[in-house]
Design a protein around this motif. Structure first.
Motif, PDB file in Angstrom:
ATOM      1  N   GLY A  93      36.265  34.195  77.058  1.00  0.00           N
ATOM      2  CA  GLY A  93      35.368  32.935  76.674  1.00  0.00           C
ATOM      3  C   GLY A  93      35.922  31.592  76.934  1.00  0.00           C
ATOM      4  O   GLY A  93      35.401  30.706  76.605  1.00  0.00           O
ATOM      5  N   GLU A  94      37.314  31.635  77.498  1.00  0.00           N
ATOM      6  CA  GLU A  94      37.862  30.467  77.841  1.00  0.00           C
ATOM      7  C   GLU A  94      38.470  30.222  79.178  1.00  0.00           C
ATOM      8  O   GLU A  94      38.441  28.879  79.313  1.00  0.00           O
ATOM      9  CB  GLU A  94      39.222  30.315  76.825  1.00  0.00           C
ATOM     10  CG  GLU A  94      38.645  30.109  75.362  1.00  0.00           C
ATOM     11  CD  GLU A  94      39.840  29.979  74.536  1.00  0.00           C
ATOM     12  OE1 GLU A  94      39.788  29.405  73.334  1.00  0.00           O
ATOM     13  OE2 GLU A  94      41.054  30.472  74.821  1.00  0.00           O
ATOM     14  N   LEU A  95      38.820  31.158  79.604  1.00  0.00           N
ATOM     15  CA  LEU A  95      39.472  31.035  81.077  1.00  0.00           C
ATOM     16  C   LEU A  95      38.765  30.661  82.344  1.00  0.00           C
ATOM     17  O   LEU A  95      37.915  31.268  82.493  1.00  0.00           O
ATOM     18  CB  LEU A  95      40.432  32.200  81.435  1.00  0.00           C
ATOM     19  CG  LEU A  95      41.653  32.593  80.389  1.00  0.00           C
ATOM     20  CD1 LEU A  95      42.547  33.711  80.781  1.00  0.00           C
ATOM     21  CD2 LEU A  95      42.419  31.193  79.793  1.00  0.00           C
ATOM     22  N   ALA A  96      39.001  29.993  83.252  1.00  0.00           N
ATOM     23  CA  ALA A  96      38.328  29.633  84.487  1.00  0.00           C
ATOM     24  C   ALA A  96      38.736  30.921  85.262  1.00  0.00           C
ATOM     25  O   ALA A  96      39.599  31.803  85.281  1.00  0.00           O
ATOM     26  CB  ALA A  96      38.871  28.395  85.405  1.00  0.00           C
ATOM     27  N   LEU A  97      37.648  31.323  86.206  1.00  0.00           N
ATOM     28  CA  LEU A  97      37.715  32.137  87.267  1.00  0.00           C
ATOM     29  C   LEU A  97      39.036  32.376  88.111  1.00  0.00           C
ATOM     30  O   LEU A  97      39.692  33.394  88.158  1.00  0.00           O
ATOM     31  CB  LEU A  97      36.648  32.531  88.236  1.00  0.00           C
ATOM     32  CG  LEU A  97      35.307  32.366  87.524  1.00  0.00           C
ATOM     33  CD1 LEU A  97      34.181  32.436  88.625  1.00  0.00           C
ATOM     34  CD2 LEU A  97      35.282  33.528  86.507  1.00  0.00           C
ATOM     35  N   ALA A  98      39.578  31.404  88.643  1.00  0.00           N
ATOM     36  CA  ALA A  98      40.720  31.168  89.347  1.00  0.00           C
ATOM     37  C   ALA A  98      42.013  31.713  88.247  1.00  0.00           C
ATOM     38  O   ALA A  98      42.898  32.285  88.784  1.00  0.00           O
ATOM     39  CB  ALA A  98      41.217  29.833  89.913  1.00  0.00           C
ATOM     40  N   GLU A  99      42.001  31.274  87.105  1.00  0.00           N
ATOM     41  CA  GLU A  99      43.197  31.802  86.267  1.00  0.00           C
ATOM     42  C   GLU A  99      42.871  33.256  85.881  1.00  0.00           C
ATOM     43  O   GLU A  99      43.896  33.821  85.635  1.00  0.00           O
ATOM     44  CB  GLU A  99      43.019  30.836  85.176  1.00  0.00           C
ATOM     45  CG  GLU A  99      44.191  30.901  83.984  1.00  0.00           C
ATOM     46  CD  GLU A  99      44.082  29.899  82.868  1.00  0.00           C
ATOM     47  OE1 GLU A  99      45.284  29.806  82.176  1.00  0.00           O
ATOM     48  OE2 GLU A  99      43.405  29.034  82.690  1.00  0.00           O
ATOM     49  N   LEU A 100      41.623  33.605  85.948  1.00  0.00           N
ATOM     50  CA  LEU A 100      41.600  35.024  85.399  1.00  0.00           C
ATOM     51  C   LEU A 100      42.230  35.976  86.527  1.00  0.00           C
ATOM     52  O   LEU A 100      42.950  36.563  86.283  1.00  0.00           O
ATOM     53  CB  LEU A 100      40.046  35.546  85.418  1.00  0.00           C
ATOM     54  CG  LEU A 100      39.468  34.744  84.030  1.00  0.00           C
ATOM     55  CD1 LEU A 100      37.892  35.436  84.121  1.00  0.00           C
ATOM     56  CD2 LEU A 100      39.942  35.458  83.070  1.00  0.00           C
ATOM     57  N   LYS A 101      42.044  35.323  87.533  1.00  0.00           N
ATOM     58  CA  LYS A 101      42.820  36.091  89.017  1.00  0.00           C
ATOM     59  C   LYS A 101      44.208  36.209  88.620  1.00  0.00           C
ATOM     60  O   LYS A 101      45.086  37.079  89.054  1.00  0.00           O
ATOM     61  CB  LYS A 101      42.307  35.712  90.259  1.00  0.00           C
ATOM     62  CG  LYS A 101      42.908  36.366  91.375  1.00  0.00           C
ATOM     63  CD  LYS A 101      42.620  35.836  92.651  1.00  0.00           C
ATOM     64  CE  LYS A 101      43.282  36.477  93.873  1.00  0.00           C
ATOM     65  NZ  LYS A 101      42.875  36.180  95.100  1.00  0.00           N
ATOM     66  N   GLU A 102      44.719  34.956  88.442  1.00  0.00           N
ATOM     67  CA  GLU A 102      46.281  34.919  88.297  1.00  0.00           C
ATOM     68  C   GLU A 102      46.799  35.754  87.228  1.00  0.00           C
ATOM     69  O   GLU A 102      47.818  36.340  87.268  1.00  0.00           O
ATOM     70  CB  GLU A 102      46.542  33.482  88.359  1.00  0.00           C
ATOM     71  CG  GLU A 102      48.169  33.216  87.997  1.00  0.00           C
ATOM     72  CD  GLU A 102      48.766  33.552  89.696  1.00  0.00           C
ATOM     73  OE1 GLU A 102      49.963  33.704  89.327  1.00  0.00           O
ATOM     74  OE2 GLU A 102      48.147  33.446  90.454  1.00  0.00           O
ATOM     75  N   ARG A 103      46.077  35.627  86.010  1.00  0.00           N
ATOM     76  CA  ARG A 103      46.329  36.370  84.970  1.00  0.00           C
ATOM     77  C   ARG A 103      46.521  37.704  85.103  1.00  0.00           C
ATOM     78  O   ARG A 103      47.348  38.804  84.512  1.00  0.00           O
ATOM     79  CB  ARG A 103      45.597  35.899  83.722  1.00  0.00           C
ATOM     80  CG  ARG A 103      45.605  34.575  83.121  1.00  0.00           C
ATOM     81  CD  ARG A 103      46.960  34.363  82.596  1.00  0.00           C
ATOM     82  NE  ARG A 103      47.281  33.089  81.767  1.00  0.00           N
ATOM     83  CZ  ARG A 103      46.743  32.904  80.542  1.00  0.00           C
ATOM     84  NH1 ARG A 103      46.260  34.180  79.607  1.00  0.00           N
ATOM     85  NH2 ARG A 103      46.928  32.048  79.715  1.00  0.00           N
ATOM     86  N   ILE A 104      45.660  38.340  85.703  1.00  0.00           N
ATOM     87  CA  ILE A 104      45.573  39.956  86.034  1.00  0.00           C
ATOM     88  C   ILE A 104      46.600  40.407  86.936  1.00  0.00           C
ATOM     89  O   ILE A 104      47.064  41.167  86.602  1.00  0.00           O
ATOM     90  CB  ILE A 104      43.957  40.179  86.485  1.00  0.00           C
ATOM     91  CG1 ILE A 104      43.881  41.759  86.403  1.00  0.00           C
ATOM     92  CG2 ILE A 104      44.031  39.931  88.228  1.00  0.00           C
ATOM     93  CD1 ILE A 104      43.526  42.014  84.902  1.00  0.00           C
ATOM     94  N   LYS A 105      47.065  39.185  87.808  1.00  0.00           N
ATOM     95  CA  LYS A 105      48.191  39.810  88.774  1.00  0.00           C
ATOM     96  C   LYS A 105      49.420  39.771  87.834  1.00  0.00           C
ATOM     97  O   LYS A 105      50.010  40.551  87.951  1.00  0.00           O
ATOM     98  CB  LYS A 105      48.051  38.683  89.690  1.00  0.00           C
ATOM     99  CG  LYS A 105      49.382  39.030  90.773  1.00  0.00           C
ATOM    100  CD  LYS A 105      49.548  37.975  91.855  1.00  0.00           C
ATOM    101  CE  LYS A 105      49.878  36.535  91.288  1.00  0.00           C
ATOM    102  NZ  LYS A 105      49.947  35.668  92.779  1.00  0.00           N
ATOM    103  N   GLU A 106      49.708  38.946  86.883  1.00  0.00           N
ATOM    104  CA  GLU A 106      50.707  38.836  86.080  1.00  0.00           C
ATOM    105  C   GLU A 106      50.822  40.051  85.140  1.00  0.00           C
ATOM    106  O   GLU A 106      51.908  40.674  85.050  1.00  0.00           O
ATOM    107  CB  GLU A 106      50.891  37.505  85.530  1.00  0.00           C
ATOM    108  CG  GLU A 106      51.119  36.174  86.309  1.00  0.00           C
ATOM    109  CD  GLU A 106      50.811  35.079  85.842  1.00  0.00           C
ATOM    110  OE1 GLU A 106      51.069  34.047  86.152  1.00  0.00           O
ATOM    111  OE2 GLU A 106      50.185  35.034  84.539  1.00  0.00           O
ATOM    112  N   ALA A 107      49.606  40.196  84.480  1.00  0.00           N
ATOM    113  CA  ALA A 107      49.666  41.284  83.305  1.00  0.00           C
ATOM    114  C   ALA A 107      49.585  42.782  83.837  1.00  0.00           C
ATOM    115  O   ALA A 107      50.463  43.546  83.337  1.00  0.00           O
ATOM    116  CB  ALA A 107      48.411  41.234  82.639  1.00  0.00           C
ATOM    117  N   ALA A 108      49.140  42.806  85.293  1.00  0.00           N
ATOM    118  CA  ALA A 108      49.356  44.204  86.012  1.00  0.00           C
ATOM    119  C   ALA A 108      50.733  44.457  86.592  1.00  0.00           C
ATOM    120  O   ALA A 108      51.151  45.533  87.107  1.00  0.00           O
ATOM    121  CB  ALA A 108      48.106  44.207  86.866  1.00  0.00           C
TER     122      ALA A 108
END
Length: 324
Positions: A93-108
């Motif tokens: 509900g908060e993160l922008a799409l570009a940040e979602l991509k970066e976050r998934i790379k880091e989390a995975a």
């Protein structure tokens, strides 16, 4: 006169006599537990669970790492064991799409690929409190058919409602209860703490009585303490996690070299597995230089070498910072 007993899946009614309740077996097989063990199931199927923290306390970082582990059947934090993979839908509900991509790379980072059991994204229509928003969430659940639904954070999905009003927020909990029963999901709900952290989650106290397991996060610098309070199980010891390279992991973490990082980066884009020869070609290393690089990286725990095959060890990290 014998009293009637009712088990009616259509109306979600389950009423038995005390004697029948005492004889009923509600034990859970290991394969059915979301997080935990048969002797201590921390997150059971079809439950609602809160991940509670102040803002900017690694809440999303923690939840994404845990949810990805659940989706792949991997234990990413030893005190929160995962035995089988589950289909996960993560609604932000908060993160922008570009940040979602970066976050998934880091989390995975370091997890087994492919990550085809984990779905995440945003829907501006989604809401827990409006009829149209509830329809949008229900449609997403129907489309993706998750076993685990993550909603992050609660406050974004009750926008427009007075969060301290029982009348305005109770439709949200009722809607999630219906999702659990009708769609067979387990819910992980991220929620911000209020200014007085000792009082727990922000908003109406309805959530404290509604939840099954609470995961309470406390950040100190780059360290995160996770307190687990299951309603129906024994609490494990607090988890001590460290934020590094964009994700969270237990302990202080291995300190590997740039060369080890480069080997891991090659493995990460090749589903976590390559031959020694492919590593040598990718990094322009040969013979003794390649042997030494692999030996040192393995000694640090950055990789695993089995004869001619090099792989990423399970549950290890590597990449940039984004605390939330």
């Amino acid at each position: 006169m014998t009293s009637p007993e009712t088990v009616n899946p259509t109306t979600h009614t389950f009423i038995l006599s005390a004697e029948r309740w005492l004889k009923a077996d509600f034990s859970i097989a290991e394969s059915e537990i979301i997080v935990g063990t048969p002797n201590n199931p921390l997150i059971r199927p079809l439950t609602k669970n809160l991940v509670q923290a102040p803002e900017k306390a690694f809440k999303t970082t923690f939840l994404m790492r845990l949810a990805l582990g659940i989706s792949t059947g991997q234990t990413v934090f030893s005190s929160l064991p995962v035995k089988s993979s589950r289909r996960v839908l993560y609604l932000h509900g908060e993160l922008a799409l570009a940040e979602l991509k970066e976050r998934i790379k880091e989390a995975a980072d370091g997890l087994k690929r492919p990550l085809n059991n984990f779905f995440q994204g945003r829907s501006l229509s989604a809401s827990l409190v409006t009829p149209q928003g509830q329809v949008a969430i229900r449609q997403l659940v129907d489309d993706y058919k998750p076993e685990v639904l993550v909603i992050d954070p609660w406050q974004s999905f009750i926008a427009g409602a007075e969060e301290n009003s029982f009348k305005e927020v109770s439709p949200a909990t009722a809607f999630m209860d219906n999702l659990i029963v009708e769609c067979g999901v387990t819910i992980l709900l991220a929620i911000h703490e209020g200014k007085d952290h000792s009082r727990g989650a922000r908003g109406h106290s309805i959530l404290a009585g509604w939840r099954d397991t609470l995961l309470a996060l406390k950040r100190t610098g780059t360290t995160l303490t996770v307190r687990v309070e299951p309603r129906w199980a024994k609490p494990p010891d607090d988890l001590k996690l460290t934020f590094r390279d964009g994700t969270l992991w237990e302990g202080d973490g291995p300190s590997w070299t740039k060369q080890a990082e480069a080997i891991r980066a090659l493995l990460s884009v090749n589903q976590g597995r390559l031959s020694r020869e492919a590593i040598g070609l990718g990094l322009d290393l040969k013979d003794s230089a390649l042997r030494t690089a692999l030996m040192r990286a393995q000694a640090k725990g950055a990789i695993h070498v089995d004869e001619n095959v090099v792989t990423l060890p399970p549950s290890q990290p590597s990449s940039p910072n984004h605390p939330l």
